[in-house]
Design an enzyme around this catalytic site. Structure first.
Site: not given
Lengths: 434, 342
Positions: A67, A311
């Protein structure tokens, strides 16, 4: 909190063994009631969502996302990353610690979960296994766990030293945390930017041998075998080679708690998709040979793979518009995982829908101990995805919710369109087109 | 494949690999693969025609047209011959090199390319240390890009000038090439194949004309998977056995700048792979000896071989100017480009 009813949909909850037409009532952030169509008892006053023709399933769970916050907010923020997650049908994501600074403290772990971050779905931080992700001194796992971390890893900086990895596995086992390893012997991959093979030779790029992955998986399995602690859990991130899968398969037969995830790009693409230096096909581990890709498909179909994880690794446009060997590793994945899984795993390769959904929800929830998620049993969190299983659509990376657009799947046909994503009873995403 | 794989799995439908969008500009020369055999024949014919043309008349072909040379690596032969070629056709050239430009300040290849285009460059000749750089530059600028060497990948004009040199000796007078032109010819490329863009361009080009390419070198510099790069390529580790089959011997320099920590025993290397006068006389007395330069006398070949009667190294340099005149002309005159992708 308003109550929500989803009426007329087809409920699939693999963990609870439900697969049929059901109405569902969500109240106070939990699943309150499930009943045959029109038979809900306590639905008065609830907001109604029309699920006719739609599939209702546990919200998807991605246990491997980046993130980028704190510190790399030009690529993604917790707000934009979770918006992308919601658009992709995800209601929980586990965030990797390779931020700036790395998430190696209870403070950062709490900071990532604070309401001020603007997350629209649940964020579970994965903390760094060692201080500063330097592969030396261990962090305080008990403190990290009570701050909300669900696992430890040094992710992109794999733990190479045997003694450190042994300590990490042992310390994590004592507090009941999973250890996630990005399996790469970086001594074999220096300066390499794709899989080692005829393609890397032809393109004049240094290649990463498959042994760089499998040797670390084999080493880790040896360490966990020696540890003899039934609480120890080793999870192999983004498995990309047939050899690593074979090692996991063998460890499982020996009764060890060794699990693995596979990313959509590794079961769909090969090194051939690199084409002429498309930096949106550059990630680590790299796209492998067709034989390795086939092994991923096989292992998903026969049940060795425990979870599909994306991922999700956003990078800004200018960072990818460079020479291939200078481009950063990684592609986005949150907004394409469901569409690709339904299109290929389910439609083309005939994996039953319930199993596809389980790989994207119940199984990853169980892997990292996310209690009350990955199922819609009464009392569970009201984490729901409602999608049209028959809708085909074209993915346009630039129209996505993620701050970044680095996807090799731009322009690809997807199967299954998310209509609503509901996170703990709140609507986190509604598709714009009816 | 895992041991439990079943053949049925292989019949699963799989996502296709998209067709390459390159070259975006049909006048580019990124790889020799961009040229059909017809286009290749045109380039060879134009090289001869331009070489024989009156210099004053030739200088009108691209009078006052602008060409940029963008060099991220040092170069003597390639840079000078491209520059001479462009100037012989009357073009204005400007050289941007990484050590005396904003590249030093961190300007990206994309921005450097866009800047050159804004300055009026109609084509860019690029030498770069990263494989694939020419493809990036072409995609971002859409200008004709001439690849003057990208990392370890390709060096197409070198392969073309090598071809011109080989034809002059083995097939004198032949310019229109076909898939049989070099049938029966074995070209051995010797040495640091792994790091060589010259080797890659040649091993992809020469078999298309019927030649057999034999690669020769130690495993550290020549991995087995090199043979899978294309059709008509074989590996022979024994230098003398390779020489015995060869009509053409192409020696390569050990690329110290690309060894990246690899340990190589140079004495051992010389014992096995140095081209000496004795080896040449014994095993390939009729072969021509090529080298893309720079040569390191006393390493990959002896001074006697470099200066000897079988060496065509300086002819290669001369052919470089003729070939580069032809590809520069092709890049700048849209109408001159025939064929397109092979």
């Amino acid at each position: 909190m308003t109550a929500l009813v989803i009426r007329g949909g087809h409920l699939i909850d693999p963990a609870a063994g439900v697969d049929g037409p059901k109405d569902i009532l969500l109240k106070d952030g939990r699943v309150a009631e499930i009943a045959a169509p029109g038979k809900l008892k306590a639905a008065n006053g609830a907001e109604v969502l029309d699920g006719t023709g739609l599939t209702v399933a546990p919200g998807l769970i991605d246990i491997h996302v980046h993130l980028r916050e704190p510190g790399q907010t030009h690529k993604e923020t917790i707000a934009t990353g979770t918006a992308a997650a919601a658009a992709g049908g995800f209601t929980a994501v586990a965030a990797m610690p390779n931020t700036t600074p790395p998430n190696d403290s209870p403070e950062t772990t709490r900071w990532m979960q604070a309401p001020e971050r603007g997350a629209v779905v649940r964020v579970f931080p994965i903390a760094a296994a060692t201080r500063g992700m330097k592969g030396e001194a261990l962090n305080d796992y008990a403190a990290l766990k009570s701050a909300g971390a669900v696992a430890v890893t040094d992710d992109g900086r794999p733990i190479l030293k045997d003694n450190v990895m042994r300590e990490v596995l042992s310390a994590a086992a004592r507090v009941g945390m999973s250890v996630i390893q990005h399996a790469e012997d970086t001594r074999l991959t220096q300066g390499a930017s794709m899989n080692l093979g005829p393609m890397s030779f032809k393109l004049g790029l240094r290649g990463m041998p498959t042994e760089a992955e499998s040797s670390i998986v084999e080493r880790d399995i040896r360490l966990i075998t020696e540890l003899r602690d039934p609480r120890a859990h080793l999870h192999v991130a983004h498995t990309s080679t047939a050899a690593a899968l074979a090692a996991v398969r063998q460890a499982r037969r020996s009764g060890l708690r060794v699990t693995c995830e596979v990313a959509p790009h590794h079961f769909l693409l090969t090194e051939e998709h690199v084409g002429l230096y498309d930096t949106n096909t550059k990630m680590n581990p790299p796209l492998r040979s067709a034989a390795d890709r086939d092994a991923m498909i096989e292992a998903i179909l026969d049940g060795v793979v425990d979870a599909i994880a994306t991922d999700h690794a956003p990078h800004a446009v200018h960072e990818k518009e460079v020479e291939f060997e200078n481009a950063p590793n990684g592609i986005t994945g949150l907004e394409t995982a469901l569409g690709l899984s339904l299109r290929w795993l389910h439609k083309e390769w005939k994996l039953p829908l319930g199993r596809v959904l389980s790989l994207l929800s119940a199984q990853p929830a169980a892997l990292l101990g996310m209690k009350g998620r990955g199922t819609l049993a009464v009392g569970s969190f009201a984490d729901v995805v409602v999608f049209d299983p028959n809708a085909e659509w074209t993915y346009r990376a630039r129209e996505g919710k993620s701050k970044s657009h680095n996807s090799p799947f731009d322009g690809w046909t997807m199967q299954g369109k998310v209509r609503w994503t509901i996170s703990e009873g709140r609507i986190a995403y509604t598709s714009s087109a009816q | 494949m895992s041991p439990t794989a079943t053949p049925a799995r292989r019949q699963l439908p799989l996502p296709p690999v998209a067709a390459s969008p390159f070259p975006y500009n049909p006048c580019s020369l990124l790889s020799t693969q961009d040229l059909t055999l017809d286009a290749l024949s045109d380039v060879l014919a134009r090289a001869t025609a331009l070489e024989n043309q009156d210099p004053l008349e030739r200088a009108r072909i691209l009078a006052k047209r602008r060409i940029a040379l963008l060099f991220y690596e040092s170069s003597t032969r390639t840079r000078t011959s491209f520059e001479l070629a462009a100037k012989s056709l009357g073009a204005d050239t400007t050289l941007v090199s990484s050590l005396s430009s904003s590249i030093e300040k961190g300007e990206s290849l994309k921005d450097t390319g866009l800047t050159l285009r804004a300055l009026g460059a109609e084509a860019i000749i690029l030498r770069h240390n990263s494989s694939g750089a020419a493809w990036l530059l072409e995609r971002e600028t859409r200008l004709p890009v001439l690849n003057a060497g990208d990392g370890m990948h390709e060096h197409p004009t070198q392969a073309l000038l090598d071809l011109r040199t080989i034809l002059a000796h083995l097939r004198p007078g032949v310019e229109a090439v076909s898939a049989e032109t070099l049938a029966g010819v074995t070209v051995t490329i010797v040495g640091d194949i792994l790091h060589s863009r010259v080797a890659r361009s040649n091993m992809l080009l020469l078999p298309r004309l019927g030649a057999r390419v034999v690669l020769c070198g130690p495993p550290a510099l020549l991995p087995e998977l090199a043979a899978a790069a294309g059709p008509g390529i074989a590996i022979e580790r024994d230098f003398e056995a390779a020489l015995r089959q060869s009509q053409v011997v192409m020696m390569l320099r050990i690329q110290a700048e690309r060894l990246a920590g690899m340990q190589l025993d140079l004495e051992e290397y010389k014992t096995a792979y140095q081209l000496t006068g004795q080896r040449l006389a014994t095993f390939a007395p009729g072969a021509i000896v090529l080298h893309p330069g720079p040569i390191i006398r006393g390493l990959e070949l002896t001074a006697g071989v470099a200066d000897g009667p079988q060496s065509v190294i300086l002819e290669q340099v001369r052919n470089g100017v003729a070939i580069r005149m032809a590809v520069v002309e092709r890049a700048m005159l849209a109408g001159a480009s025939k064929g397109g992708r092979a």
